[in-house]
Design an enzyme around this catalytic site. Sequence first.
Site, PDB file in Angstrom:
ATOM      1  N   HIS A 141      -6.117   0.105  -3.947  1.00  0.00           N
ATOM      2  CA  HIS A 141      -7.477   0.287  -4.468  1.00  0.00           C
ATOM      3  C   HIS A 141      -8.358  -0.829  -3.929  1.00  0.00           C
ATOM      4  O   HIS A 141      -7.934  -1.973  -3.826  1.00  0.00           O
ATOM      5  CB  HIS A 141      -7.502   0.310  -5.996  1.00  0.00           C
ATOM      6  CG  HIS A 141      -6.772  -0.828  -6.625  1.00  0.00           C
ATOM      7  ND1 HIS A 141      -5.393  -0.852  -6.723  1.00  0.00           N
ATOM      8  CD2 HIS A 141      -7.207  -1.984  -7.161  1.00  0.00           C
ATOM      9  CE1 HIS A 141      -5.024  -1.980  -7.312  1.00  0.00           C
ATOM     10  NE2 HIS A 141      -6.105  -2.685  -7.576  1.00  0.00           N
ATOM     11  N   HIS A 179     -11.675  -2.979  -4.601  1.00  0.00           N
ATOM     12  CA  HIS A 179     -12.649  -3.383  -5.621  1.00  0.00           C
ATOM     13  C   HIS A 179     -14.020  -3.538  -4.959  1.00  0.00           C
ATOM     14  O   HIS A 179     -14.139  -4.188  -3.912  1.00  0.00           O
ATOM     15  CB  HIS A 179     -12.289  -4.745  -6.207  1.00  0.00           C
ATOM     16  CG  HIS A 179     -10.997  -4.805  -6.972  1.00  0.00           C
ATOM     17  ND1 HIS A 179     -10.945  -4.751  -8.343  1.00  0.00           N
ATOM     18  CD2 HIS A 179      -9.712  -4.920  -6.558  1.00  0.00           C
ATOM     19  CE1 HIS A 179      -9.686  -4.852  -8.749  1.00  0.00           C
ATOM     20  NE2 HIS A 179      -8.908  -4.951  -7.681  1.00  0.00           N
TER      21      HIS A 179
HETATM   22  P1  AMP Z   1      -5.497  -5.257  -9.219  1.00  0.00           P
HETATM   23  O1  AMP Z   1      -5.262  -6.577  -9.898  1.00  0.00           O
HETATM   24  O2  AMP Z   1      -6.187  -5.397  -7.902  1.00  0.00           O
HETATM   25  O3  AMP Z   1      -4.227  -4.414  -9.146  1.00  0.00           O
HETATM   26  O4  AMP Z   1      -6.538  -4.502 -10.132  1.00  0.00           O
HETATM   27  C1  AMP Z   1      -6.236  -3.426 -10.965  1.00  0.00           C
HETATM   28  C2  AMP Z   1      -7.500  -3.098 -11.708  1.00  0.00           C
HETATM   29  O5  AMP Z   1      -7.319  -1.844 -12.341  1.00  0.00           O
HETATM   30  C3  AMP Z   1      -7.860  -4.112 -12.804  1.00  0.00           C
HETATM   31  O6  AMP Z   1      -9.146  -4.658 -12.519  1.00  0.00           O
HETATM   32  C4  AMP Z   1      -7.853  -3.272 -14.076  1.00  0.00           C
HETATM   33  O7  AMP Z   1      -8.886  -3.634 -14.959  1.00  0.00           O
HETATM   34  C5  AMP Z   1      -8.031  -1.861 -13.545  1.00  0.00           C
HETATM   35  N1  AMP Z   1      -7.486  -0.798 -14.380  1.00  0.00           N
HETATM   36  C6  AMP Z   1      -6.275  -0.766 -14.968  1.00  0.00           C
HETATM   37  N2  AMP Z   1      -6.113   0.387 -15.639  1.00  0.00           N
HETATM   38  C7  AMP Z   1      -7.251   1.099 -15.444  1.00  0.00           C
HETATM   39  C8  AMP Z   1      -7.703   2.371 -15.892  1.00  0.00           C
HETATM   40  N3  AMP Z   1      -6.948   3.168 -16.666  1.00  0.00           N
HETATM   41  N4  AMP Z   1      -8.937   2.789 -15.520  1.00  0.00           N
HETATM   42  C9  AMP Z   1      -9.712   1.998 -14.745  1.00  0.00           C
HETATM   43  N5  AMP Z   1      -9.344   0.792 -14.289  1.00  0.00           N
HETATM   44  C10 AMP Z   1      -8.136   0.338 -14.642  1.00  0.00           C
END
Ligand code: AMP
Length: 138
Positions: free
Chosen positions: A99, A101
């Site tokens: 993903h 950001h």
């Molecule tokens: P990372 O640390 O780059 O893996 O970021 C994962 C991101 O996913 C974090 O910023 C979380 O807040 C976000 N996240 C986790 N679960 C969900 C969800 N169900 N819907 C939207 N964002 C999410």
Amino acid sequence: MSGCIFCRIVAGEIPAEIVAREPEVIAFLDVQPLADGHVLVVPRAHVARVEELAPAAADALFRAVLRLAGPVREALGAAGTTIGVNNGDATGQTIPHVHVHIVPRWEGDGAGSVHTIFPRHVKRKLPEVGAAIRKTLG
Ligand code: AMP
Ligand code: ZN
């Protein structure tokens, strides 16, 4: 990947504030935003790391980032965006589904640049590192 939360969002099994749906990519708001308008751009196909993306998925992902970056910034009245990927467990990646950001930024918002996340512990000379990478690239 039935246990993957982002695969479940892609499949419509759990809700998300979706802002864009494309054939190979979706984008939705981060549920714990670092700033208003914090968007995650996600390939529909499950892979954990950027280097595992199929070329077409990689193209679609970055094109979606290009399409979204301006509108996300404008919609929030932001001055810029920080765009980044945590790529692997050691980087702080918590969801092992690629993903990107997109986080809107404002002058004086108190956040740093990408450089501020590194303590700058460098041990090797640039030519040595360059040679190692070129050799591995082949
Ligand atoms: P990372 O640390 O780059 O893996 O970021 C994962 C991101 O996913 C974090 O910023 C979380 O807040 C976000 N996240 C986790 N679960 C969900 C969800 N169900 N819907 C939207 N964002 C999410
Ligand atoms: Zn997944």
